[in-house]
Design an enzyme around this catalytic site. Structure first.
Site, PDB file in Angstrom:
ATOM      1  N   ASP A  86     -10.789   2.850   4.851  1.00 44.17           N
ATOM      2  CA  ASP A  86     -11.030   1.434   4.563  1.00 44.17           C
ATOM      3  C   ASP A  86     -12.527   1.110   4.643  1.00 44.17           C
ATOM      4  O   ASP A  86     -12.941   0.016   4.278  1.00 44.17           O
ATOM      5  CB  ASP A  86     -10.254   0.582   5.589  1.00 44.17           C
ATOM      6  CG  ASP A  86      -9.687  -0.689   4.974  1.00 44.17           C
ATOM      7  OD1 ASP A  86      -9.721  -0.818   3.739  1.00 44.17           O
ATOM      8  OD2 ASP A  86      -9.209  -1.551   5.725  1.00 44.17           O
ATOM      9  N   LYS A 121       0.850  -1.200   0.000  1.00 47.56           N
ATOM     10  CA  LYS A 121       0.000   0.000   0.000  1.00 47.56           C
ATOM     11  C   LYS A 121       0.886   1.251   0.000  1.00 47.56           C
ATOM     12  O   LYS A 121       0.597   2.224  -0.696  1.00 47.56           O
ATOM     13  CB  LYS A 121      -0.888   0.014   1.246  1.00 47.56           C
ATOM     14  CG  LYS A 121      -2.036  -0.956   1.183  1.00 47.56           C
ATOM     15  CD  LYS A 121      -2.738  -1.053   2.521  1.00 47.56           C
ATOM     16  CE  LYS A 121      -3.762  -2.158   2.525  1.00 47.56           C
ATOM     17  NZ  LYS A 121      -4.188  -2.556   3.860  1.00 47.56           N
ATOM     18  N   GLN A 159      -4.662  -2.206  10.418  1.00 48.10           N
ATOM     19  CA  GLN A 159      -4.374  -3.485   9.776  1.00 48.10           C
ATOM     20  C   GLN A 159      -4.895  -4.621  10.662  1.00 48.10           C
ATOM     21  O   GLN A 159      -4.572  -4.689  11.844  1.00 48.10           O
ATOM     22  CB  GLN A 159      -2.853  -3.614   9.567  1.00 48.10           C
ATOM     23  CG  GLN A 159      -2.431  -4.802   8.748  1.00 48.10           C
ATOM     24  CD  GLN A 159      -3.003  -4.796   7.339  1.00 48.10           C
ATOM     25  OE1 GLN A 159      -3.083  -3.758   6.679  1.00 48.10           O
ATOM     26  NE2 GLN A 159      -3.427  -5.960   6.874  1.00 48.10           N
TER      27      GLN A 159
END
Ligand code: NAP
Length: 285
Positions: free
Chosen positions: A122, A55, A99
């Site tokens: 996200d 990313k 994450q």
């Protein structure tokens, strides 16, 4: 088996999407705003670290600044929540990615709930999912968002189609079903207790497999001419390459269009996350 299915090329589509972000990033920078995304990583899980590194690589390519808050596996709940609070309050940070999975001793839901919806690029907090459910403006979950962008790129119309989403996770199956509903598909959601999965699949014009079971979906489950989207990513011992949730060759022989694994849904997820980050930076300016 010969395949005439159109391959939905996620790599090329993601490249185009990233390319389209560059001028928007430059315009922001010209106004003194540099889009920035921060990843919060607890522990040293190699898959998580590799994903975050990828990313960051693509963020840099687009011109987005990125950083990561690496905390140890033993991090406490309140310590991690304080990290989130600091990122929420930092005006130079536009997007925050937590994450997952987080170490087992942590309450992942509570950590996510701490994250401000305006930085949830996200799209996985209950605020973002609630806004999606209500059809309100907000960040959409990166993987299903990437899938809708792929469908758009290939002009695949969902309206009035029977869509089957296999999987009901909060990060993939559920938001995917809602996004297909937004596009006027008639949506069925299957899961581990669904009966007659093969039969349901045979009635679907669009199948999204989001299960995590290698090659669960067989070629003879696919209606001729259906569109097959394979979000699965499975490591199988003895296979050189990761495999999806669909038996690719057999499904491609029947489908009108299909995503490969790798090179389908995966690249679109990362590009969509970056797209959400640019949206976030534009919103505050
Ligand atoms: P997850 O949280 O484990 O959810 C899996 C879902 O599949 C659950 O809803 C489960 O049902 C259902 N399921 C399991 N076995 C089934 C079966 N035999 N028949 C029908 N449904 C079944 O997984 P996830 O996070 O959504 O991820 C799904 C897959 O997508 C994984 O392969 C993952 O690696 C991949 N993924 C890819 C990306 C990407 O960017 N490409 C991003 C995220 C995830 P229950 O709810 O009843 O347990």
């Amino acid at each position: 088996m010969a395949s005439s299915a159109l391959i939905l090329d996620g790599k090329e589509s993601a490249r185009e999407l990233r390319e389209s972000l560059k001028p928007r990033v430059e315009a922001l920078k010209a106004r003194g705003i540099t889009p920035r995304i921060e990843a919060v990583v607890a522990g040293q899980d190699p898959a998580s670290l590799a994903y975050v590194a990828m990313k960051q690589k693509w963020a840099g390519w687009v011109g987005i600044e990125s950083g990561s808050f690496m905390v140890t596996e033993a991090v406490g709940q309140s310590e991690l929540e304080e990290v989130i609070d600091r990122l929420n309050a930092d005006p130079l940070v536009h997007g925050v990615l937590v994450q997952h999975p987080l170490p087992k001793h942590l309450d992942e839901d509570a950590v996510l709930e701490r994250l401000g919806a305006e930085k949830d690029v996200d799209g996985i907090t209950s605020a973002s999912l609630g806004r999606l459910t209500a059809g309100l403006h907000g960040f959409r979950c990166a993987t299903p968002l990437g899938i809708t962008k792929l469908l758009d790129r290939y002009k695949i119309d969902c309206s009035g189609k029977n869509a089957l989403v296999i999987g009901r996770s909060n990060i993939l199956g559920k938001p995917m079903a809602l996004m297909l509903l937004e596009r006027h598909a008639t949506v069925t959601i299957a899961h581990s207790r669904t009966q007659n999965l093969a039969e349901l699949c045979r009635q679907a014009d669009i199948v999204v497999a989001a299960v995590g079971r290698p090659e669960l979906v067989k070629g003879d489950w696919i209606k001729p001419g259906a569109v097959v989207i394979d979000a699965g990513y499975n490591r199988v011992e003895g296979r050189a390459q990761d495999v999806g949730d669909c038996d690719y060759e057999a499904c491609a022989a029947v489908a009108s269009a299909i995503t490969p694994v790798p090179g389908g849904v995966g690249p679109m997820t990362v590009a969509s996350l970056l797209s959400n980050t640019v949206d976030a930076a534009e919103r505050i300016s």
